[in-house]
Design a protein around this motif. Sequence first.
Motif, PDB file in Angstrom:
ATOM      1  N   LYS A 169      78.422 -40.774  17.865  1.00  0.00           N
ATOM      2  CA  LYS A 169      77.373 -39.887  17.377  1.00  0.00           C
ATOM      3  C   LYS A 169      76.787 -40.514  16.120  1.00  0.00           C
ATOM      4  CE  LYS A 169      76.223 -35.148  16.048  1.00  0.00           C
ATOM      5  NZ  LYS A 169      76.686 -33.758  15.860  1.00  0.00           N
ATOM      6  N   MET A 170      75.472 -40.642  16.079  1.00  0.00           N
ATOM      7  CA  MET A 170      74.825 -41.263  14.926  1.00  0.00           C
ATOM      8  C   MET A 170      73.696 -40.383  14.422  1.00  0.00           C
ATOM      9  SD  MET A 170      72.805 -44.358  16.900  1.00  0.00           S
ATOM     10  CE  MET A 170      71.718 -44.719  15.511  1.00  0.00           C
ATOM     11  N   GLU A 171      73.490 -40.447  13.119  1.00  0.00           N
ATOM     12  CA  GLU A 171      72.460 -39.628  12.477  1.00  0.00           C
ATOM     13  C   GLU A 171      71.666 -40.494  11.509  1.00  0.00           C
ATOM     14  OE1 GLU A 171      72.622 -36.207   9.125  1.00  0.00           O
ATOM     15  OE2 GLU A 171      73.636 -35.689  11.016  1.00  0.00           O
ATOM     16  N   ILE A 172      70.340 -40.339  11.528  1.00  0.00           N
ATOM     17  CA  ILE A 172      69.480 -41.072  10.605  1.00  0.00           C
ATOM     18  C   ILE A 172      69.658 -40.479   9.212  1.00  0.00           C
ATOM     19  CG2 ILE A 172      67.108 -41.754  10.060  1.00  0.00           C
ATOM     20  CD1 ILE A 172      66.462 -41.289  13.042  1.00  0.00           C
TER      21      ILE A 172
ATOM     22  N   ASP B 288      75.763 -47.867  29.827  1.00  0.00           N
ATOM     23  CA  ASP B 288      75.880 -46.957  28.693  1.00  0.00           C
ATOM     24  C   ASP B 288      74.753 -45.929  28.722  1.00  0.00           C
ATOM     25  OD1 ASP B 288      78.028 -48.524  27.852  1.00  0.00           O
ATOM     26  OD2 ASP B 288      76.721 -49.826  26.660  1.00  0.00           O
ATOM     27  N   ILE B 289      75.002 -44.762  28.166  1.00  0.00           N
ATOM     28  CA  ILE B 289      74.036 -43.660  28.229  1.00  0.00           C
ATOM     29  C   ILE B 289      73.668 -43.226  26.815  1.00  0.00           C
ATOM     30  CG2 ILE B 289      73.667 -41.277  28.977  1.00  0.00           C
ATOM     31  CD1 ILE B 289      75.666 -41.859  31.256  1.00  0.00           C
ATOM     32  N   LEU B 290      72.366 -43.244  26.554  1.00  0.00           N
ATOM     33  CA  LEU B 290      71.844 -42.837  25.249  1.00  0.00           C
ATOM     34  C   LEU B 290      71.198 -41.466  25.369  1.00  0.00           C
ATOM     35  CD1 LEU B 290      71.009 -43.348  22.285  1.00  0.00           C
ATOM     36  CD2 LEU B 290      68.996 -44.548  23.172  1.00  0.00           C
ATOM     37  N   GLY B 291      71.609 -40.545  24.520  1.00  0.00           N
ATOM     38  CA  GLY B 291      71.050 -39.197  24.543  1.00  0.00           C
ATOM     39  C   GLY B 291      70.624 -38.745  23.161  1.00  0.00           C
ATOM     40  N   ARG B 292      69.775 -37.725  23.130  1.00  0.00           N
ATOM     41  CA  ARG B 292      69.327 -37.136  21.872  1.00  0.00           C
ATOM     42  C   ARG B 292      70.158 -35.921  21.540  1.00  0.00           C
ATOM     43  NH1 ARG B 292      64.448 -37.268  19.994  1.00  0.00           N
ATOM     44  NH2 ARG B 292      65.454 -36.395  18.157  1.00  0.00           N
ATOM     45  N   GLY B 293      70.365 -35.721  20.249  1.00  0.00           N
ATOM     46  CA  GLY B 293      70.966 -34.499  19.766  1.00  0.00           C
ATOM     47  C   GLY B 293      69.902 -33.686  19.070  1.00  0.00           C
ATOM     48  N   LYS B 294      70.147 -33.352  17.815  1.00  0.00           N
ATOM     49  CA  LYS B 294      69.105 -32.714  17.023  1.00  0.00           C
ATOM     50  C   LYS B 294      68.037 -33.749  16.695  1.00  0.00           C
ATOM     51  CE  LYS B 294      72.440 -29.526  14.935  1.00  0.00           C
ATOM     52  NZ  LYS B 294      73.110 -29.092  13.677  1.00  0.00           N
ATOM     53  N   THR B 295      67.049 -33.366  15.909  1.00  0.00           N
ATOM     54  CA  THR B 295      65.910 -34.243  15.644  1.00  0.00           C
ATOM     55  C   THR B 295      66.313 -35.625  15.187  1.00  0.00           C
ATOM     56  OG1 THR B 295      64.594 -32.313  15.022  1.00  0.00           O
ATOM     57  CG2 THR B 295      63.766 -34.470  14.339  1.00  0.00           C
ATOM     58  N   ASP B 296      67.304 -35.711  14.307  1.00  0.00           N
ATOM     59  CA  ASP B 296      67.679 -36.985  13.705  1.00  0.00           C
ATOM     60  C   ASP B 296      68.976 -37.549  14.265  1.00  0.00           C
ATOM     61  OD1 ASP B 296      69.263 -35.016  12.674  1.00  0.00           O
ATOM     62  OD2 ASP B 296      69.049 -35.597  10.579  1.00  0.00           O
TER      63      ASP B 296
ATOM     64  N   GLY C 225      57.967 -40.479  10.805  1.00  0.00           N
ATOM     65  CA  GLY C 225      59.246 -40.028  11.342  1.00  0.00           C
ATOM     66  C   GLY C 225      59.389 -40.341  12.815  1.00  0.00           C
ATOM     67  N   GLU C 226      58.318 -40.129  13.579  1.00  0.00           N
ATOM     68  CA  GLU C 226      58.345 -40.436  15.006  1.00  0.00           C
ATOM     69  C   GLU C 226      58.489 -41.935  15.242  1.00  0.00           C
ATOM     70  OE1 GLU C 226      54.788 -38.659  16.436  1.00  0.00           O
ATOM     71  OE2 GLU C 226      55.528 -36.611  16.171  1.00  0.00           O
ATOM     72  N   GLU C 227      57.841 -42.737  14.396  1.00  0.00           N
ATOM     73  CA  GLU C 227      57.967 -44.194  14.515  1.00  0.00           C
ATOM     74  C   GLU C 227      59.412 -44.629  14.291  1.00  0.00           C
ATOM     75  OE1 GLU C 227      56.578 -48.293  12.227  1.00  0.00           O
ATOM     76  OE2 GLU C 227      55.567 -46.410  11.769  1.00  0.00           O
ATOM     77  N   VAL C 228      60.076 -44.033  13.303  1.00  0.00           N
ATOM     78  CA  VAL C 228      61.478 -44.367  13.037  1.00  0.00           C
ATOM     79  C   VAL C 228      62.346 -43.999  14.234  1.00  0.00           C
ATOM     80  CG1 VAL C 228      63.496 -43.759  11.634  1.00  0.00           C
ATOM     81  CG2 VAL C 228      61.301 -44.217  10.536  1.00  0.00           C
TER      82      VAL C 228
END
Length: 306
Positions: A181-184, A218-226, A199-202
């Motif tokens: 799990k990673m967060e900006i 490997d599977i990449l998914g989104r969590g919350k916005t960041d 923000g969208e570019e990042v």
Amino acid sequence: MARNIPQYLTYQFPDIKVLLVEEEKFSREKLLRILKRRFTTLFVASDSVEGLKLYQQYQPDIVIIDITMDQMGQLEMVQRIREMNANVQVILTTNHDDNDFFIHMIKGYSNHIILKPINLDYFFQAIQSSVNQIQLENEIKNNIAAVDYFANTIDRVKFHEYLIEEVKRTRDGTHPFSIIKMEIDFFQKIIDGFGMNAGEEVLTTISTIIQQKISEKDILGRGKTDEFFLLLPNIEADDAVEIAESLRFLIENFDFKSIGKVTCSFGVTEHLNWKSKKELLNEAEIALHKSKKNGRNRVTLFSKAH
């Protein structure tokens, strides 16, 4: 005997449109001969008024314009173009190399400045650099269009479905897998300081960096916005930490143009001993929280000591 010359020998960049604005006839014709060997779509203007009209009509990717101190309408043209498209590549040519103030002033309008008489090596380097940037941005846009708005990611619900299936598949404990799990870091400050577009570019850029690093399984998914999640089948904890550390390094050292440095924090856990989906996600969250607590821009592997 006549023969056909393959197009790639004549045009190096067939998909990129170029606008040349040059008042002096000899210079204009010389640059045109050079550009025609490399681009299929060229628009030519002899002044800023005509140049602006051509830009509004055709929206070229690269604008090459000669700037002189006695005709500041040329800078106004570039400013208008920037207002329409902040990402357009602008190459300025000028013969005022003896006026430091003037050169300093026009830097803010351009991606590249070429002093006259034009050094062709510098000119080609500026073109290649502009093309590279355009192709990178197009690649990111294409990735977004191919899957969803945030470039090759699945949403939280779909990620949870994959995670449940992976937990079922590995019930016997013979097939390990890991979760990252990673967060900006300080993402809201990026938006507050540079706006939603930045923000969208990042987000899209980080997503592309991840996709280029991980494997197809490997599977990449989104969590919350960041937030992003990574499901890594058949990957043990130590290897998952190495992957996370590599991603952390790539993101930290990526040039986000005017935004400045962007970093991410990571939490890693491994599926062992009949862990449930809920337990895995909770462990990844705990490890991520530890990374943030210890200064951010770091990778933490979950342990019960947390």
